[in-house]
Enzyme design. Structure first.
Site, PDB file in Angstrom:
ATOM      1  N   ASP A  95      74.395  33.607  52.530  1.00 59.67           N
ATOM      2  CA  ASP A  95      74.532  33.692  53.854  1.00 59.67           C
ATOM      3  C   ASP A  95      74.526  34.958  54.505  1.00 59.67           C
ATOM      4  OD1 ASP A  95      74.139  32.026  56.240  1.00 59.67           O
ATOM      5  OD2 ASP A  95      76.286  31.614  56.462  1.00 59.67           O
ATOM      6  N   HIS A 102      75.692  37.229  68.030  1.00 62.26           N
ATOM      7  CA  HIS A 102      76.766  36.266  67.173  1.00 62.26           C
ATOM      8  C   HIS A 102      77.658  37.261  66.781  1.00 62.26           C
ATOM      9  CE1 HIS A 102      78.685  33.603  64.772  1.00 62.26           C
ATOM     10  NE2 HIS A 102      78.437  34.495  63.711  1.00 62.26           N
ATOM     11  N   ARG A 111      88.681  41.032  67.853  1.00 64.90           N
ATOM     12  CA  ARG A 111      89.114  42.608  68.105  1.00 64.90           C
ATOM     13  C   ARG A 111      89.025  43.149  69.298  1.00 64.90           C
ATOM     14  NH1 ARG A 111      86.338  42.306  63.213  1.00 64.90           N
ATOM     15  NH2 ARG A 111      84.463  42.733  64.323  1.00 64.90           N
ATOM     16  N   GLU A 168      77.705  26.057  62.672  1.00 60.78           N
ATOM     17  CA  GLU A 168      76.872  26.976  62.783  1.00 60.78           C
ATOM     18  C   GLU A 168      75.241  26.920  62.859  1.00 60.78           C
ATOM     19  OE1 GLU A 168      79.996  30.678  61.307  1.00 60.78           O
ATOM     20  OE2 GLU A 168      78.509  30.202  59.985  1.00 60.78           O
ATOM     21  N   GLU A 170      71.699  27.834  62.095  1.00 60.12           N
ATOM     22  CA  GLU A 170      71.218  28.911  61.351  1.00 60.12           C
ATOM     23  C   GLU A 170      69.637  28.505  61.015  1.00 60.12           C
ATOM     24  OE1 GLU A 170      73.410  30.838  58.154  1.00 60.12           O
ATOM     25  OE2 GLU A 170      75.327  30.273  58.991  1.00 60.12           O
ATOM     26  N   ASP A 203      75.654  25.576  58.839  1.00 62.72           N
ATOM     27  CA  ASP A 203      76.801  26.049  57.713  1.00 62.72           C
ATOM     28  C   ASP A 203      78.228  25.653  58.322  1.00 62.72           C
ATOM     29  OD1 ASP A 203      77.908  27.542  55.544  1.00 62.72           O
ATOM     30  OD2 ASP A 203      77.991  29.108  56.750  1.00 62.72           O
ATOM     31  N   TYR A 214      90.361  35.119  55.323  1.00 63.31           N
ATOM     32  CA  TYR A 214      89.230  35.984  54.999  1.00 63.31           C
ATOM     33  C   TYR A 214      89.596  37.459  54.983  1.00 63.31           C
ATOM     34  CZ  TYR A 214      89.417  38.035  59.736  1.00 63.31           C
ATOM     35  OH  TYR A 214      89.829  38.819  60.822  1.00 63.31           O
ATOM     36  N   LYS A 223      84.178  28.035  53.755  1.00 59.39           N
ATOM     37  CA  LYS A 223      82.633  27.951  53.863  1.00 59.39           C
ATOM     38  C   LYS A 223      82.056  27.279  52.635  1.00 59.39           C
ATOM     39  CE  LYS A 223      81.603  30.789  57.624  1.00 59.39           C
ATOM     40  NZ  LYS A 223      80.664  30.616  58.571  1.00 59.39           N
TER      41      LYS A 223
END
Length: 375
Positions: A95, A102, A111, A168, A170, A203, A214, A223
């Site tokens: 992926d 995105h 952030r 998600e 995709e 996804d 993560y 995932k």
């Protein structure tokens, strides 16, 4: 259309009469009487193109099939009478993270906009290796995952059902052809010869599990529980009329990533969600396949630049495809801006992520339906 066509029946009756398939037939080789498309996908692009041309001929009004009711009865089946299965035996699944909007959205949520994109993002197609074993066909029931999370209100991690489930939007790319041996990259100029076709890809993502796990290696359990693809593969040639150029990439990529035909496809993509205890269908995302920064050939070239060998049936996900407007953001994480601005549904319900407050809620809203539309 209302019908599906059994290609193995057409093959059995010798109706794939192009020069390439005649050569296979003379050697006793058949490709369509198999449980998946992998053997067909392992042939070169010219075989895929000849197959498409033959089917177009057989489906015309002056088709040689029109007076052969026996073959028609064997080969054509009502769509509603057919059980659609996973079309490919997927050996590997990767992926990517190839939509700049995105990546900017997610980075901004985490952030802030000043540091939204990591320094490497504009230099290479970022990706991670997913789980091929949990890729399933559309319509498969998905069990809500459980895992380790750390809610902001807790001092220590807890084990619980995922409470922040997300989709998600995709596109998945299936790879085929005579592929590279280990140690030999696929050159960017040859990459399109190995693109068999495209599927819609959802996804599923467990955001609360992902947030805790993560760092530093990226997503793992968040995932790996399910990714869903459509049963129909749309070939590259079929989408050729919808090809559009992508914007110039600044800075210019390194030579191995310089795509001589930097492009994607003008294909509208939608996510439709059903509110809980309702028959209403809400279209909550309107995006487009053209909203990529890194092209599919660039993804494949980067994947193999180290000499990684690919196999027919390998699946590459684009990553979430988001456009410039809020309604084109391809995940609830973005649409709700991390949960701060819930999405309002037509029944008055507000949704930030697909959480669970009662058993019936999961059954009615924890899925997304993807629609492929022409321009």
């Amino acid at each position: 259309g209302e019908y599906v066509v059994d290609l193995s029946v057409l093959e059995m009756h010798g109706l794939f009469d192009g020069a390439l398939f005649q050569g296979l037939r003379s050697n006793g080789v058949t490709v369509f009487n198999k449980p998946t498309l992998n053997e067909f996908m392992s042939l070169e692009k010219k075989y895929w193109q000849e197959t498409r041309q033959t089917l177009q001929k057989l489906l015309r009004s002056d088709s040689p099939l029109k007076d052969n009711q026996n073959v028609i009865d064997q080969a054509f089946h009502k769509m509603l009478a057919v059980n659609l299965l996973l079309p490919v035996n997927i050996r590997d699944y990767t992926d990517f993270y190839s939509s700049k909007q995105h990546a900017f959205n997610v980075g901004s949520i985490i952030r802030g906009p000043q540091d939204a994109l990591q320094p490497n993002w504009i230099h290479l197609p970022v990706g991670y290796h997913g789980r091929a074993s949990s890729v399933v066909v559309s319509g498969t029931n998905i069990i809500r995952p459980r895992g380790q999370t750390k809610p902001p209100t807790e001092q220590q991690p807890i084990f619980s059902e995922c409470k922040r489930l997300d989709f998600e939007l995709e596109i998945g790319t299936f790879i085929g052809g005579k592929l590279n041996q280990q140690g030999h990259p696929i050159h960017i100029k040859n990459a399109e010869n190995h693109i068999f076709g495209f599927v819609l890809l959802n996804d599923w993502s467990a955001r609360d599990i992902q947030t805790w796990e993560y760092v530093p290696l990226g997503p793992f359990n968040a995932k790996n529980f399910s990714s869903v693809i459509s049963p129909w593969i749309v070939t590259l040639d079929a989408l050729e009329p919808f090809r559009v150029q992508l914007p110039n990439q600044i800075p210019e990529p390194l030579p191995y990533l310089r795509d001589p035909n930097l492009s994607s496809f003008d294909i509208k993509l939608e996510v439709i969600l059903s509110p809980s205890e309702s028959d209403i269908l809400d279209t909550i995302v309107r995006s487009n396949f053209r909203y990529l920064y890194w092209s599919i050939p660039q993804q494949l070239a980067h994947h193999t630049v180290t000499g990684c060998n690919m196999s027919p049936g390998d699946l590459l996900g684009t990553g979430t495809i988001s456009g410039p407007e809020i309604e084109s953001y391809g995940s609830l994480l973005e649409q709700s801006w991390g949960g701060k601005e819930p999405v309002k549904l037509s029944n008055g319900e507000e949704l930030s992520l697909i959480h669970i407050s009662e058993p019936t809620r999961l059954l009615s809203i924890s899925y997304a339906v993807f629609c492929l539309k022409k321009k």
